[in-house]
Enzyme design. Sequence first.
Site, PDB file in Angstrom:
ATOM      1  N   LYS A  64       0.859  -1.267  -0.027  1.00 29.75           N
ATOM      2  CA  LYS A  64      -0.054  -0.034   0.038  1.00 29.75           C
ATOM      3  C   LYS A  64       0.903   1.403  -0.089  1.00 29.75           C
ATOM      4  O   LYS A  64       0.457   2.256  -0.730  1.00 29.75           O
ATOM      5  CB  LYS A  64      -0.900  -0.023   1.186  1.00 29.75           C
ATOM      6  CG  LYS A  64      -2.022  -0.862   1.033  1.00 29.75           C
ATOM      7  CD  LYS A  64      -3.227  -1.138   2.291  1.00 29.75           C
ATOM      8  CE  LYS A  64      -4.167  -1.798   2.033  1.00 29.75           C
ATOM      9  NZ  LYS A  64      -5.174  -1.782   3.126  1.00 29.75           N
ATOM     10  N   ASP A 100      -9.831   2.710   2.069  1.00 26.54           N
ATOM     11  CA  ASP A 100      -9.789   2.165   3.252  1.00 26.54           C
ATOM     12  C   ASP A 100     -10.722   2.773   4.405  1.00 26.54           C
ATOM     13  O   ASP A 100     -11.363   2.263   5.037  1.00 26.54           O
ATOM     14  CB  ASP A 100      -8.545   1.726   3.694  1.00 26.54           C
ATOM     15  CG  ASP A 100      -7.940   0.447   3.269  1.00 26.54           C
ATOM     16  OD1 ASP A 100      -8.817  -0.473   2.513  1.00 26.54           O
ATOM     17  OD2 ASP A 100      -6.804   0.476   3.009  1.00 26.54           O
TER      18      ASP A 100
END
Length: 262
Positions: A64, A100
């Site tokens: 990420k 997220d």
Amino acid sequence: MAGVAGQPIVHSLSPLIHTAWIAAAGLDADYRAFGPEDAAAFADLVAAGRQGELRGLNVTAPFKEQALALADQAGPAARTSGSANLLLFEAGRVRAESTDGAGLMTALAEQALGLDVRGQAVVVLGAGGAARAAVAVLIDAGAEVGVVNRTRARAEALAAALGATVADADGLDRAVLVVNALSVAPDIDLSRLRDDVVLMDMTYRPLTTAFLAAGRQRGMTTVDGLAMLIGQARPSFRALFGRDAPDVDVRTAALAALGETS
């Protein structure tokens, strides 16, 4: 063509979820799992996207933060959190986004009815990409966020970057929400927590982690990682395919894949 990249990736439910939406929407599209072995292989996958071989990629651990670093531009959530779980490819350029945080807030709204973090102490366990996204969105929601991590230096760096604090025992005592962003069960004493605390675990294998099971035994409200996975997948689908995810029951299909019933 789109997909999800991570390592390990074999157990990801993202292909199941997105494929169900693709079928319900009648799209001529494919969404699959990619498992780059290391950072170099992930960079090669992103390069393939630049060349037009992919519309986009969801990104999971451990890539990420690298995903954000490889992008040409980034949306506000990705910039703030310092990580990206979504890369979009267009005309040789890469845009990084983070859904997220949106997924976390959606999961809380669905499974922790009535929780209001504004002005309240919240603790996030972990200091990786998912933890960064959680800290960022919870601060944006008005929470007083403390970070706990096995390596204190990483917690301090995350806290300094995002405006959080490094939590101590007192922070756990006051927390209305504790979010586990670690890949393992956290080592915390639940007896120190408030009776009305909400426990959330970003992990969904197993659906009821040891952390959540211990909380339920004490009568605490729990929020599972599958709710967050589906919550972050919806805006990802919109970004990848240009339309909202169809209103179909992907949670039941995901539960079946996990061997769970609820």
